[in-house]
Scaffold this motif. Structure first.
Motif, short mmCIF file in Angstrom:
data_model
loop_
_atom_site.label_atom_id
_atom_site.label_comp_id
_atom_site.label_asym_id
_atom_site.label_seq_id
_atom_site.Cartn_x
_atom_site.Cartn_y
_atom_site.Cartn_z
N LEU A 277 0.70 -1.21 -0.24
CA LEU A 277 -0.26 0.06 0.04
C LEU A 277 0.92 1.02 0.02
CD1 LEU A 277 -2.85 1.25 0.58
CD2 LEU A 277 -3.24 1.23 2.33
N THR A 278 1.16 2.12 -0.46
CA THR A 278 1.53 3.42 -0.90
C THR A 278 0.44 4.38 -1.40
OG1 THR A 278 3.01 3.86 -1.75
CG2 THR A 278 2.41 2.97 -3.37
N GLY A 279 1.54 5.61 -1.85
CA GLY A 279 0.22 6.94 -1.76
C GLY A 279 1.86 7.88 -2.29
N GLY A 280 0.80 9.08 -2.51
CA GLY A 280 2.38 10.01 -1.72
C GLY A 280 1.91 10.87 -0.25
N ILE A 281 2.99 11.69 -0.15
CA ILE A 281 2.50 12.85 1.18
C ILE A 281 0.86 13.13 0.77
CG2 ILE A 281 3.64 14.34 0.59
CD1 ILE A 281 5.25 14.94 3.35
N LEU B 91 7.16 3.27 -1.64
CA LEU B 91 7.72 1.89 -2.18
C LEU B 91 8.20 2.11 -3.21
CD1 LEU B 91 5.22 -0.97 -2.41
CD2 LEU B 91 5.86 0.02 -3.92
N PHE B 92 7.79 2.98 -4.40
CA PHE B 92 8.41 3.12 -5.72
C PHE B 92 9.40 3.62 -5.73
CE2 PHE B 92 4.25 2.84 -7.02
CZ PHE B 92 3.57 1.65 -7.60
N GLU B 93 9.91 4.38 -4.96
CA GLU B 93 10.98 5.84 -4.52
C GLU B 93 12.74 4.62 -3.92
OE1 GLU B 93 7.60 8.56 -4.08
OE2 GLU B 93 7.75 6.70 -3.05
N ASN B 94 12.32 3.09 -3.32
CA ASN B 94 12.95 3.01 -3.18
C ASN B 94 13.26 1.30 -3.35
OD1 ASN B 94 14.34 4.05 -1.14
ND2 ASN B 94 12.44 3.74 0.69
#
Length: 201
Positions: A7-11, A117-120
């Motif tokens: 589960l991810t998103g942005g700030i 998640l995507f950044e890492n």
């Protein structure tokens, strides 16, 4: 067969709210932010490494990591941020893997709540990725309100991450959070129903 969902998103997209709702529906949550706090908790090997690397200034009188000091240090110096990540990230991964393993053994579906998640580049560590979506303008508005930031500061934080539109193209499923909390709940329930999670006991 239990599933592992990233589960991810942005700030300020509302990911924490979705995480809370998912736990109500019986998912077990493994939270990267909580794991990061445990990684440098009082008396931990992570905190000891922080002390060795950054000196006594990094530790409060109470024997905890001085978050304000470290925050300012790593926010302004990329190499210091990389040094801290080198200590914290492997421990966080260890903690999260352990929690995930336990929940899967118990037969639960697991949510890996990972803001970056995507950044890492962690999308391959989960079965699929669900993204909580709202527009950049709403992100900026919410951040200004929630953290009492100027428009400039809010924009800087939003733009320090991969854009939410790009992330939504990378995700397997997108949960729309452009409306209010009730609409968010309905959008989430629709996804759970489509994926067969609401029909299972």
């Amino acid at each position: 067969m239990p599933k592992v969902i990233g589960l991810t998103g942005g700030i300020a997209t509302g990911k924490s709210t979705v995480s809370e709702l998912l736990s109500v529906y019986g998912f077990k949550i493994v939270d990267a932010d909580i794991a990061a706090r445990k990684a440098v908790a009082k008396g931990s090997k992570g905190l000891e490494q922080v002390r060795e690397q950054f000196g006594e200034e990094a530790i409060t009188e109470e024997g905890e990591m001085d978050r304000k000091y470290m925050g300012e240090l790593v926010f302004n110096h990329l190499e210091k941020r990389l040094e801290l990540n080198k200590i914290v990230h492997p421990i966080v991964r260890e903690i999260m893997e352990e929690e995930k393993r336990e929940y899967l053994q118990q037969g639960h579906n697991v949510i890996m709540d990972i803001p970056l998640l995507f950044e890492n580049d962690l999308q391959d560590t989960v079965d699929e990725v669900w993204l909580v979506y709202t527009s950049e303008s709403v992100q900026i508005e919410r951040l200004m309100e929630r953290n009492n930031l100027t428009a400039e500061d809010a924009k800087a934080r939003v733009y320090s991450q991969i854009s939410i539109d790009k992330k939504s193209r990378m995700a397997d499923h997108v949960i729309d959070n452009l409306g209010d909390k009730l609409e968010l709940k309905q959008n989430l329930e629709r996804l759970l129903s489509e994926q067969g999670f609401l029909n299972k006991e």
